[in-house]
Design a protein around this motif. Structure first.
Motif, PDB file in Angstrom:
ATOM      1  N   GLY A 198       0.798  -1.214   0.000  1.00 48.88           N
ATOM      2  CA  GLY A 198       0.000   0.000   0.000  1.00 48.88           C
ATOM      3  C   GLY A 198       0.830   1.263   0.000  1.00 48.88           C
ATOM      4  N   ALA A 199       2.136   1.123   0.215  1.00 48.73           N
ATOM      5  CA  ALA A 199       3.055   2.269   0.215  1.00 48.73           C
ATOM      6  C   ALA A 199       4.469   1.728   0.126  1.00 48.73           C
ATOM      7  N   THR A 200       5.408   2.607  -0.209  1.00 48.63           N
ATOM      8  CA  THR A 200       6.815   2.232  -0.180  1.00 48.63           C
ATOM      9  C   THR A 200       7.408   2.760   1.115  1.00 48.63           C
ATOM     10  N   ALA A 201       7.604   1.854   2.066  1.00 45.35           N
ATOM     11  CA  ALA A 201       8.100   2.241   3.382  1.00 45.35           C
ATOM     12  C   ALA A 201       8.619   1.000   4.091  1.00 45.35           C
ATOM     13  N   ARG A 202       9.534   1.206   5.016  1.00 45.51           N
ATOM     14  CA  ARG A 202      10.088   0.101   5.795  1.00 45.51           C
ATOM     15  C   ARG A 202       9.137  -0.215   6.955  1.00 45.51           C
ATOM     16  N   PRO A 203       8.696  -1.474   7.063  1.00 46.63           N
ATOM     17  CA  PRO A 203       7.734  -1.806   8.119  1.00 46.63           C
ATOM     18  C   PRO A 203       8.412  -2.173   9.434  1.00 46.63           C
ATOM     19  N   PHE A 204       7.623  -2.119  10.503  1.00 48.68           N
ATOM     20  CA  PHE A 204       8.021  -2.731  11.770  1.00 48.68           C
ATOM     21  C   PHE A 204       7.687  -4.219  11.698  1.00 48.68           C
ATOM     22  N   ARG A 425      12.679  -5.664  -6.187  1.00 50.25           N
ATOM     23  CA  ARG A 425      13.466  -4.661  -5.463  1.00 50.25           C
ATOM     24  C   ARG A 425      13.644  -5.069  -4.010  1.00 50.25           C
ATOM     25  N   ALA A 426      12.588  -5.627  -3.425  1.00 51.38           N
ATOM     26  CA  ALA A 426      12.687  -6.078  -2.035  1.00 51.38           C
ATOM     27  C   ALA A 426      13.714  -7.204  -1.908  1.00 51.38           C
ATOM     28  N   ALA A 427      13.691  -8.126  -2.864  1.00 57.11           N
ATOM     29  CA  ALA A 427      14.642  -9.240  -2.835  1.00 57.11           C
ATOM     30  C   ALA A 427      16.075  -8.764  -3.010  1.00 57.11           C
ATOM     31  N   GLU A 428      16.237  -7.634  -3.696  1.00 59.92           N
ATOM     32  CA  GLU A 428      17.577  -7.071  -3.898  1.00 59.92           C
ATOM     33  C   GLU A 428      18.038  -6.212  -2.731  1.00 59.92           C
ATOM     34  N   GLY A 429      17.200  -6.122  -1.683  1.00 59.56           N
ATOM     35  CA  GLY A 429      17.612  -5.414  -0.470  1.00 59.56           C
ATOM     36  C   GLY A 429      16.933  -4.087  -0.221  1.00 59.56           C
ATOM     37  N   ASP A 430      15.938  -3.712  -1.047  1.00 61.51           N
ATOM     38  CA  ASP A 430      15.217  -2.468  -0.820  1.00 61.51           C
ATOM     39  C   ASP A 430      14.193  -2.686   0.287  1.00 61.51           C
ATOM     40  N   ASP A 431      14.464  -2.153   1.481  1.00 61.33           N
ATOM     41  CA  ASP A 431      13.590  -2.372   2.635  1.00 61.33           C
ATOM     42  C   ASP A 431      12.249  -1.678   2.496  1.00 61.33           C
ATOM     43  N   GLU A 432      12.139  -0.710   1.582  1.00 63.79           N
ATOM     44  CA  GLU A 432      10.896   0.047   1.444  1.00 63.79           C
ATOM     45  C   GLU A 432       9.980  -0.488   0.353  1.00 63.79           C
TER      46      GLU A 432
END
Length: 484
Positions: A198-204, A425-432
């Motif tokens: 729902g957004a590009t952001a790093r979750p808790f 992108r997440a698999a490549e290390g993008d936490d957001e």
């Protein structure tokens, strides 16, 4: 505190309560002011009452003592304790036991003093709650650090702090009333989620022991609300807490409150009308459509402009910028304008950063910034006229983004492609980056109606109307632990 603890002990040893269950109270201070506020100087009411409040001012002098009591809404009332009215023992107890910050109960006749101050002439008093920590004096107040770390103290001594809480409540109440009048349905969606999106952001991140499952706290309300629209709730909204494991500054908090609403059979322009109606009704609830800021006066009653991202940036840098402008040119502009950029950023991200730094701060009056490049919002529909853009806008007021909206992407095939790209992108290390949400895609595959959606930051709306930073707009903000 040692002295106050000793006073508490004295109360208990003498058989009196320091913290009684329910002190006698016939009227609130507000009720007394409404009922007897017209008394002339030195006029008596002939009515005996019992009232309770916090002591925020105290002056003990000889045979006549004065105090000011305050209740939660900020209403204050003077209390007078005289030797003749309460007796020697009760007056001595008052002088020795009562302190600033204590809650006390007083019983006596309502009258107006020689100076015309509405008062209670006490014939008895008792402790309602003994404060063990000293209360700051009203004229001295509290410093900014104490305001946010000990909000309860700030609320006690500063009317502006209590006013901020009331204004925030008025804003959220107005939003609900506006949306209910438009036949929106309020729902609640999960805070704990298996997939963050729902957004590009790093979750808790957290862990659900019952399922032995890693979970995240939600970073947006969007995907579940869209499921509701698919299911036939054509107008739906939620005002909910959002959690993003990111930086903390004057405009960002790790937890904050968002309004998200979605409406079937409309687009970004229809949602712009919704946004304008919501904010104007909030302004009316607070009493004014003009806002004074350090940058100038904001007139919400004026025209709400529309500004394209590329034309806006072109005007700011005095050269034409288009979706075809190269990374090299954009990097040269950033360097010449002193805008820091990441070497890994591509052209679209560079455009967004340049616009954010060079254009947004100058947009004082309400402005819908639209025609964004696709990477800005992976959940927005492709532009109906220009495939290099998406149908999305951000509302900028006072040089800051207050909300956003899309013509929502409902094609499940294209949405899968975009979420798959995000998951890479997440698999490549993008936490957001967002994760691939199969259940959300399944919902779209059942056929989502064309729809528009809004995201409005409640905290930033409060900041707009109260002229405070985000830490003060949130009643109890997350703060870095104080150094011990």
């Amino acid at each position: 505190m040692r002295i106050r603890l000793a006073k508490r002990a004295d109360l208990l040893e003498s058989g009196r309560e320091a913290y009684p269950v329910k002190p006698e109270r016939t009227h609130s201070l507000t009720e007394l002011r409404k009922r007897f506020g017209s008394l002339a100087a030195e006029e008596t009411s002939g009515e005996v009452v019992s009232a309770v409040g916090r002591v925020v001012f105290i002056r003990n002098s000889g045979k006549l003592c004065f105090a000011t009591l305050q209740e939660g809404n900020g209403t204050r009332l003077q209390v007078m304790l005289s030797l003749a009215a309460v007796g020697a023992e009760a007056l001595a107890d008052w002088k020795s036991l009562a302190d600033l910050g204590d809650h006390v109960q007083v019983h006596g006749e309502v009258l107006s003093s020689k100076r015309g101050e509405l008062s209670i002439m006490a014939d008895s008093w008792s402790m309602a709650s003994k404060a063990l920590r000293p209360l700051p004096t009203l004229h001295a107040g509290v410093n900014e650090e104490t305001r946010v770390r000990q909000r309860y103290v700030d609320l006690m001594v500063r009317e502006e702090a209590r006013d901020m809480v009331r204004k925030r409540a008025a804003i959220t109440r107005s939003i609900r009333e506006t949306l209910h009048a438009l036949d929106y349905v309020e729902v609640e969606t999960p805070i704990l989620q298996l997939v963050h999106g729902g957004a590009t952001a790093r979750p808790f991140e957290t862990h659900l022991n019952a399922f032995d499952q890693k979970m995240t706290l939600r970073i947006a309300l969007e995907l579940y609300l869209k499921r509701a629209v698919v299911g036939g709730i054509d107008r739906v909204y939620e005002i909910g807490r959002i959690f993003r494991n990111e930086g903390v500054d004057s405009t960002h908090s790790p937890e904050f409150t968002m309004l998200e609403c979605y409406e079937a059979y409309t687009d970004q322009f229809g949602m712009a009308e919704r946004m304008k109606e919501i904010i104007l009704n909030c302004a009316d609830a607070l009493g004014s459509r003009t806002i004074e800021t350090d940058k100038g006066t904001i007139d919400l009653d004026g025209d709400w402009a529309w500004l394209g991202v590329y034309p806006g940036l072109s005007a700011a840098v005095d050269q034409e910028i288009t979706p075809e402008t190269s990374e090299e040119i954009l990097r040269r502009i950033a360097e010449s304008r002193g805008v820091a950029v990441n070497p890994a950023w591509q052209a679209e991200k560079l455009v967004l950063e340049l616009f954010s730094e060079l254009v947004e701060p100058s947009l004082l009056q309400p402005t819908f910034v639209y025609d964004y490049p696709p990477s800005a919002q992976p959940l927005a529909r492709q532009h109906r006229a220009n495939p290099r853009l998406i149908e999305a806008w951000d509302l900028i007021i006072g040089g800051m983004e207050r909300g956003t909206a899309f013509s929502e992407l409902i094609d499940p095939v294209i949405q899968r492609e975009r979420l798959t790209a995000q998951s890479r992108r997440a698999a490549e290390g993008d936490d957001e980056a967002m994760q691939l949400d199969e259940d959300f895609l399944r919902a779209l595959e059942y056929g989502a109606p064309p729809m528009g959606g809004i995201g409005l930051g409640i905290d930033r709306l409060v900041m707009l109307f109260t002229n405070v930073g985000i830490r003060e707009s949130i009643l109890f903000p997350i703060l870095k632990p104080a150094q011990v």
